[in-house]
Design a protein around this motif. Structure first.
Motif, short mmCIF file in Angstrom:
data_model
loop_
_atom_site.label_atom_id
_atom_site.label_comp_id
_atom_site.label_asym_id
_atom_site.label_seq_id
_atom_site.Cartn_x
_atom_site.Cartn_y
_atom_site.Cartn_z
N GLY A 16 20.11 77.24 -32.90
CA GLY A 16 21.19 77.31 -34.07
C GLY A 16 21.62 78.69 -34.67
O GLY A 16 20.47 79.54 -34.99
N GLU B 210 24.08 66.86 -34.16
CA GLU B 210 25.54 67.26 -33.69
C GLU B 210 25.38 68.46 -33.61
O GLU B 210 24.54 69.37 -33.82
N THR B 211 26.66 69.25 -32.83
CA THR B 211 26.49 70.83 -32.76
C THR B 211 26.84 71.52 -34.07
O THR B 211 26.36 72.79 -34.11
N VAL B 212 27.30 70.87 -34.94
CA VAL B 212 27.46 71.67 -36.28
C VAL B 212 26.72 70.84 -37.34
O VAL B 212 27.30 69.58 -37.49
N GLN B 213 26.01 71.49 -38.15
CA GLN B 213 25.09 70.71 -39.20
C GLN B 213 25.35 71.55 -40.46
O GLN B 213 25.55 73.07 -40.50
N TYR C 109 25.40 76.38 -36.03
CA TYR C 109 26.31 75.82 -34.97
C TYR C 109 25.18 76.03 -33.94
O TYR C 109 24.38 76.79 -33.84
N SER C 110 25.03 74.81 -33.10
CA SER C 110 24.12 74.96 -31.89
C SER C 110 24.84 74.86 -30.60
O SER C 110 25.43 74.01 -30.04
N PRO C 111 24.94 76.09 -30.04
CA PRO C 111 25.72 76.49 -28.83
C PRO C 111 24.80 76.01 -27.60
O PRO C 111 25.42 75.92 -26.50
N ALA C 112 23.77 75.84 -27.60
CA ALA C 112 22.73 75.24 -26.70
C ALA C 112 21.82 74.20 -27.43
O ALA C 112 21.67 74.48 -28.67
N ARG C 113 21.02 73.75 -26.96
CA ARG C 113 20.19 72.65 -27.36
C ARG C 113 19.20 72.96 -28.37
O ARG C 113 18.83 72.50 -29.23
#
Length: 188
Positions: free
Chosen positions: A145, A94-97, A138-142
């Motif tokens: 983090g 997910e984009t937020v972990q 938060y992962s703004p790109a693949r």
């Protein structure tokens, strides 16, 4: 002769049925990255062993200076930590972990005071630490983090060398500490 059409029909149905695609986490082994922390500068080596399990060896450096105008004293404190984080990761992919777990390791530190009231004095110490950590990422790109981490830990240190002058202890304690940091991780 009736078995031949039935076998052919079964083979045709098996070939036409879509094969389940492997999940992204199933076709990859452990994912290794590199990270940094601030304000205490640290280097992290996050190893995502599985989608929900992370090992994170790290080294952290801390240095501080305090000036005491009333006594004209100056104190310097520094320490180096080498440790390992063991974390459970929620919502992998997910984009937020959110991750939570513990950090343990070894600590080396020194304190030096220079001033009119104490003269020059220094001491060194070493010990260990252990604590619980929780963080968000938060992962703004693949493969990037960005997040924060809160830590509550117990430090057990003792002096290994010093001068005869008593120095206000920062590295020679058995105490609980809390800290927070900004964390950036890169996964190549």
């Amino acid at each position: 002769m009736t078995t031949r059409p039935l076998a052919a029909l079964s083979l045709l149905a098996a070939l036409a049925a879509p094969l389940p695609a492997p999940l992204p986490a199933q076709d990859r082994g452990p994912v290794v990255g590199v990270g940094i922390t601030m304000p205490d500068f640290g280097l992290l080596l996050p190893i995502n062993v599985s989608p929900h399990f992370r090992l994170e060896p790290y080294v952290m450096f801390y240095s501080a200076r305090a000036d005491y105008p009333a006594s004209s004293d100056t104190a310097w404190a520094s320490h180096t930590r080498v440790g390992l984080g063991v974390f459970s990761v929620t919502h992998p992919g997910e984009t937020v972990q959110v991750y939570f777990g513990s950090r343990v390791g070894l600590l080396w530190g020194s304190t030096r005071v220079d001033g009119a009231s104490t003269g020059q004095a220094s001491s060194t110490g070493n010990g260990w630490f252990a604590g619980g950590a929780i963080g968000g990422e938060y992962s703004p790109a693949r493969r990037i983090g960005v997040g924060g981490e809160a830590l509550i830990e117990y430090e057990h240190t003792s002096p290994s060398a010093g001068t005869a002058v008593t120095i206000p202890g920062t590295t020679f304690t058995r105490a609980w500490f809390s800290s927070g940091s900004v964390v950036v991780r890169f996964y190549p």
